[in-house]
Design a protein around this motif. Structure first.
Motif, PDB file in Angstrom:
ATOM      1  N   ASP A   1       0.851  -1.181   0.000  1.00 45.81           N
ATOM      2  CA  ASP A   1       0.000   0.000   0.000  1.00 45.81           C
ATOM      3  C   ASP A   1       0.891   1.236   0.000  1.00 45.81           C
ATOM      4  OD1 ASP A   1       0.846   0.402   2.715  1.00 45.81           O
ATOM      5  OD2 ASP A   1      -0.777  -0.879   3.407  1.00 45.81           O
TER       6      ASP A   1
ATOM      7  N   ARG B   1       1.118   3.595   2.475  1.00 48.65           N
ATOM      8  CA  ARG B   1       1.188   4.151   3.824  1.00 48.65           C
ATOM      9  C   ARG B   1       2.626   4.199   4.310  1.00 48.65           C
ATOM     10  NH1 ARG B   1      -2.446   0.040   7.099  1.00 48.65           N
ATOM     11  NH2 ARG B   1      -0.503   0.122   8.210  1.00 48.65           N
TER      12      ARG B   1
ATOM     13  N   HIS C   1       9.773  -1.046   4.251  1.00 46.17           N
ATOM     14  CA  HIS C   1       8.519  -0.308   4.074  1.00 46.17           C
ATOM     15  C   HIS C   1       7.890  -0.267   5.467  1.00 46.17           C
ATOM     16  CE1 HIS C   1       4.215   0.009   2.223  1.00 46.17           C
ATOM     17  NE2 HIS C   1       4.583   1.109   2.863  1.00 46.17           N
TER      18      HIS C   1
ATOM     19  N   ARG D   1       5.295   0.622   7.328  1.00 45.00           N
ATOM     20  CA  ARG D   1       3.903   0.981   7.071  1.00 45.00           C
ATOM     21  C   ARG D   1       3.259   1.768   8.202  1.00 45.00           C
ATOM     22  NH1 ARG D   1       0.808  -3.742   6.402  1.00 45.00           N
ATOM     23  NH2 ARG D   1      -0.803  -2.496   5.412  1.00 45.00           N
ATOM     24  N   ASP D   2       3.664   1.528   9.445  1.00 48.17           N
ATOM     25  CA  ASP D   2       3.073   2.275  10.567  1.00 48.17           C
ATOM     26  C   ASP D   2       3.918   3.491  10.956  1.00 48.17           C
ATOM     27  OD1 ASP D   2       5.186   1.002  11.810  1.00 48.17           O
ATOM     28  OD2 ASP D   2       3.937  -0.214  13.132  1.00 48.17           O
TER      29      ASP D   2
ATOM     30  N   ASP E   1       5.160  -4.661   8.393  1.00 43.31           N
ATOM     31  CA  ASP E   1       6.096  -3.996   7.488  1.00 43.31           C
ATOM     32  C   ASP E   1       6.624  -4.928   6.401  1.00 43.31           C
ATOM     33  OD1 ASP E   1       5.802  -1.678   8.979  1.00 43.31           O
ATOM     34  OD2 ASP E   1       7.554  -2.096  10.222  1.00 43.31           O
TER      35      ASP E   1
ATOM     36  N   TYR F   1       6.513  -9.178   2.217  1.00 43.52           N
ATOM     37  CA  TYR F   1       5.701  -8.959   3.413  1.00 43.52           C
ATOM     38  C   TYR F   1       5.413 -10.307   4.064  1.00 43.52           C
ATOM     39  CZ  TYR F   1       5.031  -4.338   1.433  1.00 43.52           C
ATOM     40  OH  TYR F   1       5.250  -3.094   0.929  1.00 43.52           O
TER      41      TYR F   1
END
Length: 176
Positions: free
Chosen positions: A52, A54, A114, A116-117, A127, A165
């Motif tokens: 994504d 994010r 990555h 993500r959060d 992640d 992932y």
């Protein structure tokens, strides 16, 4: 008079000249960011396979040895070893590209996160990770340098990294 001048000179020397650095998200960032129209040794990364749009993308450069690959940033810097970091917000659209400078031409280890959060830590359940060798999957153990090894020339060198992932309990793979 000479003693007073020497005392002033000693006070002018920063106390941090020989101080060790502590781990920090900013370590290696000043050295890692590419300049406009970068012409020196650098990796030009194209990141594919995002889950994504994010969070943050973070790439780190390490010495090309198993001992140093993915080692603590402060330890590497305190030992005088190369370490670089670049972190950017994930672009909302379009290709994801990053540039990280290398201290010289040669082999280095690269890792991509990555985040993500956006907490600047690897979250195994959320992640994504990637390496220049673009492995089809990752297991639970620490990757070896062969997975992260990339060679940079005297100028910008393109590298494509596919993100992996979490899939299942202990493995990572590309998005299907």
């Amino acid at each position: 008079m000479k003693i007073a001048a020497l005392s002033l000179l000693l006070l002018a020397v920063p106390a941090t000249a020989n101080a060790e650095v502590s781990p920090s998200p900013i370590l290696g960032t000043a050295e890692g960011h590419c300049r406009p129209n970068e012409s020196g040794p650098a990796f030009l990364l194209t990141i594919i396979g995002l889950k994504d749009r994010r969070g943050l993308m973070k790439v780190e450069l390490y010495p090309a040895t198993d001992e140093d690959f993915l080692n603590d940033d402060a330890i590497l810097i305190n030992e005088g070893k190369p370490f670089r970091r670049v972190e950017i917000p994930v672009p909302p659209t379009g290709p994801v590209q990053m540039c990280i400078r290398a201290p010289h031409a040669g082999a280095f280890g690269l890792s991509l996160l990555h985040d993500r959060d956006g907490n600047r830590k690897l979250g195994l359940s959320v992640d994504g990770v990637g390496f220049p060798s673009n492995p089809a999957s990752l297991g639970p153990s620490k990757p070896r340098i062969a997975m992260g090894r990339a060679v940079v020339g005297n100028g910008p060198t393109p590298v494509t990294i596919r993100l992996l992932y979490r899939r299942g309990l202990l493995s990572f793979g590309p998005i299907r």
